[in-house]
Design an enzyme around this catalytic site. Sequence first.
Site, PDB file in Angstrom:
ATOM      1  N   ASP A 329       5.870  -0.737  -1.093  1.00  0.00           N
ATOM      2  CA  ASP A 329       5.177  -1.874  -1.664  1.00  0.00           C
ATOM      3  C   ASP A 329       5.607  -1.908  -3.136  1.00  0.00           C
ATOM      4  O   ASP A 329       5.875  -0.867  -3.724  1.00  0.00           O
ATOM      5  CB  ASP A 329       3.669  -1.635  -1.539  1.00  0.00           C
ATOM      6  CG  ASP A 329       2.860  -2.857  -1.909  1.00  0.00           C
ATOM      7  OD1 ASP A 329       3.354  -3.979  -1.698  1.00  0.00           O
ATOM      8  OD2 ASP A 329       1.735  -2.690  -2.405  1.00  0.00           O
ATOM      9  N   ASP A 522      -0.302   1.086  -2.090  1.00  0.00           N
ATOM     10  CA  ASP A 522      -1.307   1.539  -3.049  1.00  0.00           C
ATOM     11  C   ASP A 522      -2.718   1.442  -2.472  1.00  0.00           C
ATOM     12  O   ASP A 522      -3.693   1.723  -3.147  1.00  0.00           O
ATOM     13  CB  ASP A 522      -1.198   0.764  -4.368  1.00  0.00           C
ATOM     14  CG  ASP A 522      -1.305  -0.736  -4.172  1.00  0.00           C
ATOM     15  OD1 ASP A 522      -1.480  -1.185  -3.020  1.00  0.00           O
ATOM     16  OD2 ASP A 522      -1.230  -1.464  -5.173  1.00  0.00           O
ATOM     17  N   ASP A 526      -3.427  -3.440   1.646  1.00  0.00           N
ATOM     18  CA  ASP A 526      -2.372  -3.093   2.596  1.00  0.00           C
ATOM     19  C   ASP A 526      -2.787  -2.024   3.601  1.00  0.00           C
ATOM     20  O   ASP A 526      -1.943  -1.399   4.228  1.00  0.00           O
ATOM     21  CB  ASP A 526      -1.065  -2.719   1.883  1.00  0.00           C
ATOM     22  CG  ASP A 526      -1.233  -1.607   0.884  1.00  0.00           C
ATOM     23  OD1 ASP A 526      -2.332  -1.046   0.807  1.00  0.00           O
ATOM     24  OD2 ASP A 526      -0.254  -1.307   0.178  1.00  0.00           O
TER      25      ASP A 526
HETATM   26  P1  ADP Z   1       1.673  -7.057  -4.027  1.00  0.00           P
HETATM   27  O1  ADP Z   1       0.943  -5.761  -4.092  1.00  0.00           O
HETATM   28  O2  ADP Z   1       2.883  -6.968  -3.181  1.00  0.00           O
HETATM   29  O3  ADP Z   1       1.982  -7.660  -5.349  1.00  0.00           O
HETATM   30  P2  ADP Z   1      -0.760  -8.638  -3.442  1.00  0.00           P
HETATM   31  O4  ADP Z   1      -1.221  -9.024  -2.084  1.00  0.00           O
HETATM   32  O5  ADP Z   1      -1.609  -7.725  -4.212  1.00  0.00           O
HETATM   33  O6  ADP Z   1       0.728  -8.095  -3.224  1.00  0.00           O
HETATM   34  O7  ADP Z   1      -0.539  -9.965  -4.293  1.00  0.00           O
HETATM   35  C1  ADP Z   1       0.401 -10.917  -3.913  1.00  0.00           C
HETATM   36  C2  ADP Z   1       0.488 -12.046  -4.856  1.00  0.00           C
HETATM   37  O8  ADP Z   1      -0.697 -12.847  -4.759  1.00  0.00           O
HETATM   38  C3  ADP Z   1       0.605 -11.686  -6.299  1.00  0.00           C
HETATM   39  O9  ADP Z   1       1.917 -11.448  -6.683  1.00  0.00           O
HETATM   40  C4  ADP Z   1       0.055 -12.961  -6.961  1.00  0.00           C
HETATM   41  O10 ADP Z   1       1.065 -13.922  -7.018  1.00  0.00           O
HETATM   42  C5  ADP Z   1      -1.005 -13.429  -5.997  1.00  0.00           C
HETATM   43  N1  ADP Z   1      -2.351 -13.009  -6.390  1.00  0.00           N
HETATM   44  C6  ADP Z   1      -3.143 -12.128  -5.750  1.00  0.00           C
HETATM   45  N2  ADP Z   1      -4.315 -12.000  -6.367  1.00  0.00           N
HETATM   46  C7  ADP Z   1      -4.272 -12.793  -7.460  1.00  0.00           C
HETATM   47  C8  ADP Z   1      -5.190 -13.081  -8.529  1.00  0.00           C
HETATM   48  N3  ADP Z   1      -6.383 -12.492  -8.612  1.00  0.00           N
HETATM   49  N4  ADP Z   1      -4.799 -13.969  -9.460  1.00  0.00           N
HETATM   50  C9  ADP Z   1      -3.583 -14.518  -9.401  1.00  0.00           C
HETATM   51  N5  ADP Z   1      -2.681 -14.297  -8.437  1.00  0.00           N
HETATM   52  C10 ADP Z   1      -3.008 -13.443  -7.464  1.00  0.00           C
HETATM   53 MG    MG Z   2      -0.389  -4.351  -3.571  1.00  0.00          MG
END
Ligand code: ADP
Ligand code: MG
Length: 651
Positions: A329, A522, A526
């Site tokens: 990830d 992390d 996931d």
């Molecule tokens: P990763 O760990 O691969 O970055 P996440 O599922 O945590 O994946 O997040 C994926 C994407 O979703 C982020 O890159 C962002 O673009 C968007 N995102 C998630 N949560 C937020 C948030 N609270 N505010 C803005 N964008 C968000």
């Molecule tokens: Mg993540």
Amino acid sequence: MSTTKRKTRFQLWSIKPHILVIVSIVVSTLLYAAVVFSLFPSEIRIFILVICVILTGYDIVFDFVRQMIKTRDFNENILIVLAAAGAFLIERGTEGAAVLIIFRIGGVIATKVATKSSDTIKNLIDLRPDTVNAVVNGAIVRQVPGKIKVGETISVSPGEWIALDGVVLSGDSSLDISAIFGGAESVPVRKDSRVWSGSLNRTGVLNIRVTHDFDNSVVSRVLRNVENATEKKSTTEKVIRKYARFYVPAIMLVAIIIGIVVPAISGLPFDRWLTRGLGFLVISSTSALVLSISLTYLAGIGGAAKKGILIKNADIVDTVARTTSVVFDKTGVLTTGKYRVVEIDSLELSVERLMMLAAYAELNSSHPIAQAIVAAADIEPEYSRITNFREIPGRGTEIEIAGNSVVAGNELLMNEMQIKPDKTQIDATVVYIAVNERYAGRILLSDTIQPDAKKAVKALHALGIDRIALFTGDNKEVAADVASQLGIKEFYAECLAVDKYSRLKGLMEMQLSGDKLVYVGDGVNDQPVLDAADIGVTLGNVATDQEFENADIHVLTSEPSKIAAAISMSRGTVKTLRQNILLTVGLKGLVFILLAFGIASMWMAALADVAISLAIVIDAMGALGMKVEEINKLRPRRVDDKGDIDNTELS
Ligand code: ADP
Ligand code: MG
């Protein structure tokens, strides 16, 4: 103190040959010597030899009967007693008694070696000093760590080990955390720094407010993890035990064929073939192999724990050893997950106002992106102004504030709301802001690559792991950038949690059978992916027990390079296991052939068995993967090391 309680919880770590067994062995050895070196008439000789056999074999017979009644399993040690008893039938009583005595002495020594090895492993991990300096009303009182409660203060001088997790109240120092987290790191600490048990305080006096009591401090939890991991029997061990069920009767059958059937049919001399049959019983013992296997897993899992890698059970070691693909990830694994706002583009609103609205939208989100935006906005938030907060995982957030709707999120979210954002010149992580369903501006953020991520990929390549892939919810540009910086060829961007899951399933289907895939995440959004992978690994949080539990492997530090370390440790452990199984089967097979041709005798077989047992039990420690002496230098001195630390006032 809880030392005794702690000790008994480790199965292998507390096996001790029973004192009665040792006394019986010593007595029968002396009796045996008397028979050999003096000129008793033969009736008396036989009488004494029978006593020798009874002394050294009675407990085996008891165990055999008990186990037979209880579980209907044969205890294989009975074979040796049968061999010894059978020897009397062919007037080889002297040899029969010798065989049993040799077998028992070998057993005691092997057990002793195994106990010592497992104590060594335990001591390597148990970095808890026996005493702490508690600060009570400004005065320092020596205490046992188990008595200190959360919220109390302890004082740690330079050269002392930290017993409990906490936060620095006052003092500056540098900590050597290598003994608990692996690697050779030295970390500076000052007021408000978090500190962990198992760290060595180097330079200054620290006053620490305890945040985790003794049982919940990181060293205790690591110790508990290793203990739980090795408590459950591995599949390899179970297979061997299950085998034993058929093995014992099978060996008996073969022995009967060699010793009775062959001479009966062919007319060959009875006593010669019976000796061979009995010799076969002597070399058939597998108890040392079972002992060696448990010890090997303990050494492998313990050695990994020493590097800050917590492996949940023995079977995981076998699986990790067969890894051919590793999927990372991105956020928080290959990157630090500490975002920084690098650019703000506003359409009509002032930059301050845009940032304020964005910060309110992100105020209730725990996503690292959200936290960076809130920090960059620098506002005094009034939580009561926000209504209808909604977080859309993998996309963004939505709120209402003073009658306006504000949305902060990625392109996916904007597409769903039919809002057209400005998509020009993006090479960073981007959060689009929409106010009342109209595009209002965007915030670009950058995350830094984990310092050892490059090393992590290189180390995996060096181990021959051919497939390394990256999953991220972030955009393609950022994914491509991170992947190319690290030398990763395969990446999947804009993945929602469900996409990561189905991609992972797809990659797993492409694997050959027997090949294993590791997913490193992390634990944020996931969990399904961690569960679906052959091996789920989480990195870098020592805060809660939950984090120790949710994955197959938990790494205490945020270094992705520990994945390669885990794979090579597991391979080393499996190699040691194979080596010892092969050694046992090979050498015993050889002795069997020598017996069949009448070259080896019963007592030679007994000696060979002892030698093989000792060799494989000693070899098991190879799975530890490091030199014991070196680490020994690096751990707190315990009372039981020398007994010269005066602790009497504490007990
Ligand atoms: P990763 O760990 O691969 O970055 P996440 O599922 O945590 O994946 O997040 C994926 C994407 O979703 C982020 O890159 C962002 O673009 C968007 N995102 C998630 N949560 C937020 C948030 N609270 N505010 C803005 N964008 C968000
Ligand atoms: Mg993540």
